[in-house]
Design an enzyme around this catalytic site. Structure first.
Site, PDB file in Angstrom:
ATOM      1  N   LYS A  83      40.069  57.217  39.761  1.00 36.48           N
ATOM      2  CA  LYS A  83      38.700  56.869  40.140  1.00 36.48           C
ATOM      3  C   LYS A  83      38.684  55.362  40.358  1.00 36.48           C
ATOM      4  CE  LYS A  83      33.879  57.199  38.565  1.00 36.48           C
ATOM      5  NZ  LYS A  83      32.987  57.660  37.451  1.00 36.48           N
ATOM      6  N   ASP A 113      36.486  43.308  43.910  1.00 37.65           N
ATOM      7  CA  ASP A 113      36.625  43.630  45.336  1.00 37.65           C
ATOM      8  C   ASP A 113      36.442  42.440  46.266  1.00 37.65           C
ATOM      9  OD1 ASP A 113      34.081  44.522  43.956  1.00 37.65           O
ATOM     10  OD2 ASP A 113      33.315  44.366  45.992  1.00 37.65           O
ATOM     11  N   GLY A 116      44.886  36.755  41.064  1.00 43.85           N
ATOM     12  CA  GLY A 116      45.756  35.733  40.488  1.00 43.85           C
ATOM     13  C   GLY A 116      46.290  36.140  39.134  1.00 43.85           C
ATOM     14  N   VAL A 142      43.711  32.440  33.766  1.00 49.72           N
ATOM     15  CA  VAL A 142      43.209  31.176  34.305  1.00 49.72           C
ATOM     16  C   VAL A 142      41.929  31.442  35.099  1.00 49.72           C
ATOM     17  CG1 VAL A 142      43.729  29.152  35.707  1.00 49.72           C
ATOM     18  CG2 VAL A 142      45.572  30.304  34.471  1.00 49.72           C
TER      19      VAL A 142
END
Length: 264
Positions: free
Chosen positions: A54, A38, A86, A90
């Protein structure tokens, strides 16, 4: 596309919610459980999850807690979308998750995403591999609290004088400059920094090695930034017709086109 009950490790892209892949979006929309980073993933993107899903934030969880949520959901026959920023391969810290999932005999699949390095290049209007300048891009990070192997010290990597993309290094600008200069780079080498590439509050700083630290400090950039350095980052390249590839040269023959003599 019907999802199997397993963990889908999905790259959400750099920020712009439209830069997730088609496959990644389908998984997000169909997953029963969505666990997302988040602090880095767009809330606008996560809002595209199915109404039945959910949705959980992972910032307050440690590794074992995250894996427990995913394992329990899959064992209940649910599909889990683990959304990373992204491209997850990586600096995504996914290996440790996969290790524990494998120990629990829970299946997983990685779905690639647009990395911030390529998003940064796009918003800069830059090609990172320019004929006659460089054909190599090194993706790395400066050494801070997270160590790097001795054979991967920035000074040694920079000795190749190619395009270098630095993740997670904006707080270490002085160290970055020092190691590039020790590798023989010129102080006037072009550097471009993109903070939060493709987000609404995206910020771009074009500078040189000499002024990198000062310019980042003036701009207030200390995190969520991609540093790109090398001759390919010269913004004047697009004003000069000096670096053409062989691919489109009319004299160049390849499997789909026969070249013509230079005099024709």
């Amino acid at each position: 596309m019907t999802l199997e009950p397993k963990v889908y490790i999905v790259g959400a892209g750099p920020g712009d919610p439209d830069l997730i892949t088609v496959k990644g979006l389908r998984i997000l929309q169909q997953a029963d459980v969505v666990l997302y980073t988040d602090s880095l993933v767009s809330e606008e993107l996560v809002a595209r999850a199915g109404e039945h899903a959910k949705v959980l934030q992972s910032s307050g969880m440690d590794l074992e807690q995250m894996v427990r949520v995913m394992v329990e959901a899959v064992r209940e026959g649910k599909a889990v979308a683990r959304i990373h920023t992204g491209d997850p391969s990586v600096y995504g810290a996914i290996l440790e998750q996969m290790v524990l999932l494998k120990q629990e005999e829970v299946a997983y699949e990685i779905v690639p995403g647009v990395s911030s390095v390529f998003a940064a290049a796009a918003v800069l209007g830059a090609e990172l591999t320019v004929p006659d300048l460089t054909q190599t891009v090194i993706l790395t990070r400066a050494e801070g609290r997270t160590p790097v192997p001795d054979r991967e010290k920035l000074r040694d990597l920079a000795a190749h004088h190619c395009t270098v993309a630095l993740f997670l290094s904006a707080t270490l600008a002085k160290k970055v400059v020092k190691e590039f200069l020790e590798a023989g780079w010129d102080e006037d080498t072009p550097v471009a920094v993109v903070q939060r590439a493709t987000w609404p509050d995206q910020q771009i700083v074009r500078t040189t090695l000499r002024h990198l630290d000062d310019d980042l400090r003036k701009a207030g950039i200390r995190m969520h930034a991609m540093i790109l350095a090398g001759k390919a980052l010269d913004p004047t390249l697009v004003d000069r017709d000096e670096h053409r590839s062989k691919l489109y040269d009319k004299t160049f023959t390849h499997g789909y086109r026969k070249g013509v003599a230079a005099s024709e």
